[in-house]
Every structure is written in C-alpha cells, then in structure tokens.
Design a protein around this motif. Sequence first.
Motif, PDB file in Angstrom:
ATOM      1  N   GLU A  49       0.810  -1.227   0.000  1.00  0.00           N
ATOM      2  CA  GLU A  49       0.000   0.000   0.000  1.00  0.00           C
ATOM      3  C   GLU A  49       0.844   1.278   0.000  1.00  0.00           C
ATOM      4  O   GLU A  49       0.533   2.210  -0.768  1.00  0.00           O
ATOM      5  CB  GLU A  49      -0.966  -0.021   1.181  1.00  0.00           C
ATOM      6  CG  GLU A  49      -2.061   1.006   1.059  1.00  0.00           C
ATOM      7  CD  GLU A  49      -3.160   0.769   2.083  1.00  0.00           C
ATOM      8  OE1 GLU A  49      -4.288   1.173   1.761  1.00  0.00           O
ATOM      9  OE2 GLU A  49      -2.900   0.225   3.167  1.00  0.00           O
TER      10      GLU A  49
ATOM     11  N   SER B 154       1.997   1.958  -3.510  1.00  0.00           N
ATOM     12  CA  SER B 154       0.885   2.440  -4.326  1.00  0.00           C
ATOM     13  C   SER B 154       0.604   3.915  -4.041  1.00  0.00           C
ATOM     14  O   SER B 154       0.365   4.702  -4.964  1.00  0.00           O
ATOM     15  CB  SER B 154      -0.350   1.593  -4.046  1.00  0.00           C
ATOM     16  OG  SER B 154      -1.453   2.083  -4.764  1.00  0.00           O
TER      17      SER B 154
ATOM     18  N   LEU C  28       0.762   7.139  -6.640  1.00  0.00           N
ATOM     19  CA  LEU C  28      -0.354   8.070  -6.815  1.00  0.00           C
ATOM     20  C   LEU C  28       0.100   9.506  -6.552  1.00  0.00           C
ATOM     21  O   LEU C  28      -0.259  10.423  -7.307  1.00  0.00           O
ATOM     22  CB  LEU C  28      -1.502   7.679  -5.880  1.00  0.00           C
ATOM     23  CG  LEU C  28      -2.832   8.365  -6.117  1.00  0.00           C
ATOM     24  CD1 LEU C  28      -3.326   8.132  -7.547  1.00  0.00           C
ATOM     25  CD2 LEU C  28      -3.861   7.849  -5.127  1.00  0.00           C
TER      26      LEU C  28
ATOM     27  N   LYS D 114      -0.903   3.455 -14.081  1.00  0.00           N
ATOM     28  CA  LYS D 114      -1.713   2.245 -14.223  1.00  0.00           C
ATOM     29  C   LYS D 114      -0.843   0.993 -14.350  1.00  0.00           C
ATOM     30  O   LYS D 114      -1.132  -0.039 -13.738  1.00  0.00           O
ATOM     31  CB  LYS D 114      -2.630   2.355 -15.445  1.00  0.00           C
ATOM     32  CG  LYS D 114      -3.784   3.306 -15.247  1.00  0.00           C
ATOM     33  CD  LYS D 114      -4.649   3.366 -16.497  1.00  0.00           C
ATOM     34  CE  LYS D 114      -5.799   4.321 -16.328  1.00  0.00           C
ATOM     35  NZ  LYS D 114      -6.635   4.393 -17.537  1.00  0.00           N
TER      36      LYS D 114
ATOM     37  N   HIS E 227       2.199   0.469 -13.248  1.00  0.00           N
ATOM     38  CA  HIS E 227       2.821   0.128 -11.963  1.00  0.00           C
ATOM     39  C   HIS E 227       1.784  -0.341 -10.934  1.00  0.00           C
ATOM     40  O   HIS E 227       2.074  -1.225 -10.128  1.00  0.00           O
ATOM     41  CB  HIS E 227       3.630   1.309 -11.423  1.00  0.00           C
ATOM     42  CG  HIS E 227       4.916   1.520 -12.157  1.00  0.00           C
ATOM     43  ND1 HIS E 227       5.981   0.647 -12.084  1.00  0.00           N
ATOM     44  CD2 HIS E 227       5.310   2.511 -13.011  1.00  0.00           C
ATOM     45  CE1 HIS E 227       6.960   1.082 -12.843  1.00  0.00           C
ATOM     46  NE2 HIS E 227       6.577   2.217 -13.424  1.00  0.00           N
ATOM     47  N   GLN E 228       0.606   0.226 -10.974  1.00  0.00           N
ATOM     48  CA  GLN E 228      -0.447  -0.228 -10.056  1.00  0.00           C
ATOM     49  C   GLN E 228      -0.827  -1.677 -10.380  1.00  0.00           C
ATOM     50  O   GLN E 228      -1.043  -2.486  -9.475  1.00  0.00           O
ATOM     51  CB  GLN E 228      -1.685   0.677 -10.143  1.00  0.00           C
ATOM     52  CG  GLN E 228      -1.475   2.082  -9.632  1.00  0.00           C
ATOM     53  CD  GLN E 228      -1.359   2.194  -8.114  1.00  0.00           C
ATOM     54  OE1 GLN E 228      -0.955   1.269  -7.436  1.00  0.00           O
ATOM     55  NE2 GLN E 228      -1.721   3.350  -7.594  1.00  0.00           N
ATOM     56  N   ASP E 229      -0.906  -1.998 -11.657  1.00  0.00           N
ATOM     57  CA  ASP E 229      -1.191  -3.376 -12.060  1.00  0.00           C
ATOM     58  C   ASP E 229      -0.068  -4.318 -11.614  1.00  0.00           C
ATOM     59  O   ASP E 229      -0.321  -5.440 -11.164  1.00  0.00           O
ATOM     60  CB  ASP E 229      -1.375  -3.481 -13.573  1.00  0.00           C
ATOM     61  CG  ASP E 229      -2.678  -2.855 -14.049  1.00  0.00           C
ATOM     62  OD1 ASP E 229      -3.567  -2.628 -13.216  1.00  0.00           O
ATOM     63  OD2 ASP E 229      -2.791  -2.607 -15.275  1.00  0.00           O
TER      64      ASP E 229
END
Length: 128
Positions: free
Chosen positions: A30, A33, A37, A51, A53-55
């Motif tokens: 978290e 993430s 952001l 997106k 890197h979040q994936d």
Amino acid sequence: MAQVEAAFDERLASQSSELAEPSANRKRLEPESDKLLAAHFADAIDLDTLKRHQDRIGLADIDRRLTNEHGQYEGSRAYLGTALSLLVDCAAMYQWVDDHGKCLANQTFTKGIEITEDYEAALRALTE
C-alpha cells in the motif's frame, strides 16, 4: 445449533490464516501504491505509467480476493443462521410452507419414500 456455528467459525479461522499472507502483502504494498499516486498528482509520472505500476503491484487483485472471501463468509453465515433457526422447529416450518416447500423439506430431511409390498408408504430417514 451453537456447535454448528462454532464449527463454521472455526473453519473461517483456519481460512483467515490463509488470508493472512494477502493481508500482509496488501499492508506492505500500500505505501508503494500511495507513492505512485502522489507522483502522478505531482505530474512526475503520466497516467499510463501509474496504471502499469499499479497493475504490477497487484493491490486491486488482493482487494478483490479479500472482499470476495469476506463476502462469502458473511453470506454463508447468514444462510447458516436462517437454516438452523428453521431446523429448530421443523414441524412449524412444515405447516407454514406450501406444497412445493413441503416437497423440498421431504427431499431434504429424508432419503426417500419406500413403498412396501402392501403398498404402504414409509419415509426412509437420513440416518438409515
């Protein structure tokens, strides 16, 4: 009734230990993430990079798994409670339901109906 509910909760506890790893992964990932952001909001990375890197981090997958497991438990626990409360007084439930409900109850609580040589019907209990 309490024994069945306790067994259900015990099974959930064992399942919860299986979910400890995804929960720990979520807690660990978290902050990464959140940094991504923040970088996007600071215009340090574009939306496509965010997106991607979040994936890669996979928090959405972990969240879906945890939510699904929690939802299954809640739904099953409510269903179990309703089923057990109906079983407490089967006779009252049987009088209350329509013919289709009586048919379902008969199928649920018995192995079937046995017809004797004298053409008399007898219910075969589940314990036979």
